[in-house]
Design an enzyme around this catalytic site. Structure first.
Site, mmCIF file in Angstrom:
data_model
loop_
_atom_site.group_PDB
_atom_site.id
_atom_site.type_symbol
_atom_site.label_atom_id
_atom_site.label_comp_id
_atom_site.label_asym_id
_atom_site.label_seq_id
_atom_site.Cartn_x
_atom_site.Cartn_y
_atom_site.Cartn_z
ATOM 1 N N ASP A 53 0.836 -1.198 0.000
ATOM 2 C CA ASP A 53 0.000 0.000 0.000
ATOM 3 C C ASP A 53 0.871 1.247 0.000
ATOM 4 O O ASP A 53 2.030 1.214 0.413
ATOM 5 C CB ASP A 53 -0.905 0.025 1.243
ATOM 6 C CG ASP A 53 -1.866 -1.148 1.268
ATOM 7 O OD1 ASP A 53 -2.172 -1.685 0.192
ATOM 8 O OD2 ASP A 53 -2.298 -1.532 2.373
ATOM 9 N N ILE A 54 0.306 2.347 -0.428
ATOM 10 C CA ILE A 54 1.064 3.594 -0.534
ATOM 11 C C ILE A 54 1.657 4.018 0.806
ATOM 12 O O ILE A 54 2.740 4.616 0.858
ATOM 13 C CB ILE A 54 0.177 4.726 -1.131
ATOM 14 C CG1 ILE A 54 1.035 5.956 -1.464
ATOM 15 C CG2 ILE A 54 -0.967 5.086 -0.185
ATOM 16 C CD1 ILE A 54 0.288 7.009 -2.287
#
Length: 242
Positions: free
Chosen positions: A103-104
């Site tokens: 995930d970012i």
């Protein structure tokens, strides 16, 4: 293979740079100077040299990246920086891609390669490749939570496979925990959702390992390196050409 493509794959330079190098007579094929980018060679049999140094063709390359937060695990994106933006041009010319995703706002180990067969094996649900994460949690994780992870946490859309939850530390005053979580799946936001199902919230998430690969603690956030010989040996367990 075209000579210019071969030179780019060997890290001599970009396509534009390679054309200039060829025109300057700095490349030889079988000890004869070659200036044509369109020349076709047998990358496994012909001897190609740049400035007198014989080049070795690499079919596949592997980079171990310590992904920072704020960067997405993709090859291109119109809004955010991608993990490819962290690589130099030589690495990008290899046409690598991330194996799986983080995930970012998750950081840690990410493998980048141009070996599609290896990526398929490492991501296949049938292979049950383990991933180890370390998480900072808002809330106190308990032995009850450990049992829930071991049994397989039921989420709205699927039931997680049994997972290992190891409580490293808790702070009663701050009401926080540090844990390590080992899973053999990779569903969207899975670790965060599993912790949330126990009534707590992940505030920081780092991936420490994936299969036989372990995060190199000497790598700064955003830094990367080639896999070493030992790491490549470990990847042989997936039974594909490396």
């Amino acid at each position: 293979m075209r000579l210019d493509k071969f030179l780019v794959a060997c890290g001599v330079g970009s396509r534009t740079e390679v054309k200039k190098i060829l025109k300057a007579g700095q490349v030889s094929v079988n000890q004869v100077v070659e200036k044509s980018a369109k020349r076709h060679i047998n990358e496994e049999q012909d001897e190609v040299a740049y400035q007198g140094q014989v080049l070795t063709y690499e079919k596949f390359v592997y980079y171990l990246l310590n992904k920072p937060k704020g960067v997405i695990s993709a090859t291109e994106d119109s809004k955010h920086r991608t993990v490819l933006d962290l690589l130099d041009e030589t690495a990008r010319q290899k046409e690598v891609f991330p194996v799986g995703r983080l995930d970012i706002d998750t950081h840690g180990l990410l493998l980048l390669t141009n070996n599609g067969a290896l990526a398929h094996e490492m991501l296949s649900p049938k292979k049950h490749v383990e991933k180890l994460y370390q998480a900072e949690v808002a809330g106190i994780m308990t032995q009850e939570d450990v049992s829930c992870f071991a049994q397989g946490i039921e989420l709205k859309d699927f039931t997680c496979q049994p997972a290992d939850l190891d409580i490293l530390a808790t702070d009663e005053k701050e009401q926080t925990s540090r844990v390590q979580i080992r899973i053999a799946e990779g569903k969207f936001h899975q670790v965060k959702r599993m912790v949330a199902a126990c009534g707590k919230q992940v505030t920081d998430l780092q991936r420490l390992s994936m299969g036989p690969l372990v995060l190199d603690t000497a790598l700064a956030l955003g830094a990367y390196r080639r896999l070493n010989a030992r790491e490549l040996e470990l990847l042989a367990i997936f039974g594909v050409e490396l």
